[in-house]
Scaffold this active site. Structure first.
Site, mmCIF file in Angstrom:
data_model
loop_
_atom_site.group_PDB
_atom_site.id
_atom_site.type_symbol
_atom_site.label_atom_id
_atom_site.label_comp_id
_atom_site.label_asym_id
_atom_site.label_seq_id
_atom_site.Cartn_x
_atom_site.Cartn_y
_atom_site.Cartn_z
ATOM 1 C CG ASP A 140 -1.025 -4.572 -3.245
ATOM 2 O OD1 ASP A 140 -0.054 -3.739 -3.964
ATOM 3 O OD2 ASP A 140 -2.029 -3.846 -2.654
ATOM 4 C CD GLN A 200 5.675 -0.828 -8.054
ATOM 5 O OE1 GLN A 200 6.158 -1.636 -7.346
ATOM 6 N NE2 GLN A 200 5.631 0.440 -7.633
ATOM 7 N NE ARG A 201 -2.994 0.303 -9.813
ATOM 8 C CZ ARG A 201 -3.320 1.324 -9.100
ATOM 9 N NH1 ARG A 201 -2.779 1.175 -7.858
ATOM 10 N NH2 ARG A 201 -4.289 2.409 -9.354
HETATM 11 O O1 F6P Z 1 -3.497 -2.064 -4.029
HETATM 12 C C1 F6P Z 1 -2.952 -1.688 -5.144
HETATM 13 C C2 F6P Z 1 -2.019 -0.377 -4.919
HETATM 14 O O2 F6P Z 1 -1.208 -0.256 -6.188
HETATM 15 C C3 F6P Z 1 -1.043 -0.355 -3.807
HETATM 16 O O3 F6P Z 1 0.124 -1.207 -3.917
HETATM 17 C C4 F6P Z 1 -0.717 1.004 -3.501
HETATM 18 O O4 F6P Z 1 -0.527 1.484 -2.094
HETATM 19 C C5 F6P Z 1 -2.079 1.691 -3.990
HETATM 20 O O5 F6P Z 1 -2.724 0.597 -4.649
HETATM 21 C C6 F6P Z 1 -2.206 2.920 -4.640
HETATM 22 O O6 F6P Z 1 -3.459 3.414 -4.979
HETATM 23 P P1 F6P Z 1 -3.811 4.343 -5.987
HETATM 24 O O7 F6P Z 1 -3.691 4.250 -7.160
HETATM 25 O O8 F6P Z 1 -5.105 5.008 -5.086
HETATM 26 O O9 F6P Z 1 -2.863 5.582 -5.591
#
Ligand code: F6P
Length: 341
Positions: free
Chosen positions: A126, A273-274
């Site tokens: 983020d 995205q992650r």
């Molecule tokens: O803080 C990182 C993030 O990927 C945010 O952009 C998103 O809202 C959140 O985490 C999603 O979290 P989770 O992986 O718990 O669904």
């Protein structure tokens, strides 16, 4: 020294670069690293594994974290904090390096106030953490979004559609704005600037009047209309009280379709995205953070967080709860606006 190392909160590309750097730097100075699994949960339950040069072999290009992570908050209960302090002592730890975002570092700050020798390392896709010019993970996420926007252009153009791309970022618009700039978005909607659908449609309408029969609109998941509310399709909050965001892209797409009478489609990029291999920038930033974190431990400089300032790695106080947020630089948003419509 015996150093504990944990990764907490949402994972992101570059965490393994930090782990590798911490272990290498520590080993070179004769220090030991004890990996704590699954964030604060591992410290509350004593779930650990010794980390050596062998354990971190080949992890630099890997996404995620080999230590695992969780959104566990030890401050949810009195016992949680006590368990952390007890296991810290039981394992003979002399320092803890906590790698995380606002929640993990908030816990680190509070545990430090209770006497635990902690050093923080900021991470999050983020890019919304105060005290550092950038967090690792962000650059990789932006590249994922940029590639998606590039791909959406051709199908949008072929079908004369407006494509709405919903991106992560919680309540900040860093990913949306930087990826929008990089991908050439025709409108970007961010939490820092509540949107007015009439303005969005008027801007896109001007573009269509010029003969451009398609558009790309990037919407940050935490965006809300002027005077309106956040959208959370899934509902529920995590242990830190954050709502699960998601769904605003569909709301925006439906309103555009209704107002402009054009076909719209929505792409929610979500956890894509992650995931995946970190970019060169994120590998290098994570590596530099890891090295400096061990140096801070050796110097017994606790209660600090490594940070990027310009091109230099510095250290700053762990941000106290309530002072951890860094919202979008609106100058960047204004640059993105140059290309709207
Ligand atoms: O803080 C990182 C993030 O990927 C945010 O952009 C998103 O809202 C959140 O985490 C999603 O979290 P989770 O992986 O718990 O669904």
């Amino acid at each position: 020294m015996k150093i504990g190392l944990l990764t907490g909160g949402g994972d992101c590309p570059g965490l393994n670069a930090v782990i590798r750097a911490v272990v290498k730097r520590a080993e070179q100075g004769g220090d030991e690293v004890l990996g704590i699994r699954n964030g604060w949960n591992g410290l509350m339950t004593g779930n650990v594994e010794p980390l050596t040069g062998y354990s971190v072999m080949g992890i630099l290009p890997k996404g995620g974290t080999i230590l695992g992570t969780s959104r566990t908050n030890p401050f949810k209960s009195k016992e949680g904090v006590q368990k952390c302090l007890d296991f810290f002592r039981k394992f003979g730890l002399e320092a803890l390096i906590a790698v995380g975002g606002e929640d993990t570092l908030g816990v680190a700050e509070r545990l430090h106030a209770q006497g635990m020798p902690v050093v923080g390392v900021p991470k999050t896709i983020d890019n919304d953490l105060a005290g550092t010019d950038s967090t690792f993970g962000f650059d990789t996420a932006v590249n994922v979004v940029m590639e998606a926007i590039d791909r959406l252009h051709s199908t949008a153009e072929s079908h004369h559609r407006i494509m709405v791309v919903e991106v992560m970022g919680r309540d900040s618009g860093w990913i949306a704005t930087i990826a929008g700039l990089a991908g050439g978005a025709d409108y970007v909607i961010v939490p820092e600037r509540p949107y007015d659908i009439k303005d969005v449609c008027a801007t896109l309408g001007r573009r269509h009047d010029r003969g451009r029969q398609f558009s790309i609109v990037v919407v940050a998941e935490g965006a809300a209309p002027k005077g309106g509310r956040l959208v959370s399709q899934q509902g529920g909050v995590d242990e830190f009280g954050h709502v699960r965001l998601g769904g605003v892209g569909q709301v925006v797409a439906d309103e555009i379709a209704k107002t402009m009478g054009v076909e719209t489609r929505v792409t929610i990029l979500g956890h894509v995205q992650r995931g995946g291999s970190p970019s060169a920038f994120d590998r290098v930033l994570g590596t530099r953070f890891g090295i400096r974190a061990v140096d801070l431990v050796r110097a017994k400089t606790f209660g600090r967080m490594v940070a990027l300032s310009g091109t230099k790695i510095v250290d700053v106080p762990l941000p106290p709860p309530g002072r951890q947020k860094r919202y979008l630089d609106m100058e960047l948003y204004s640059d993105a606006e140059t290309f709207f419509g």
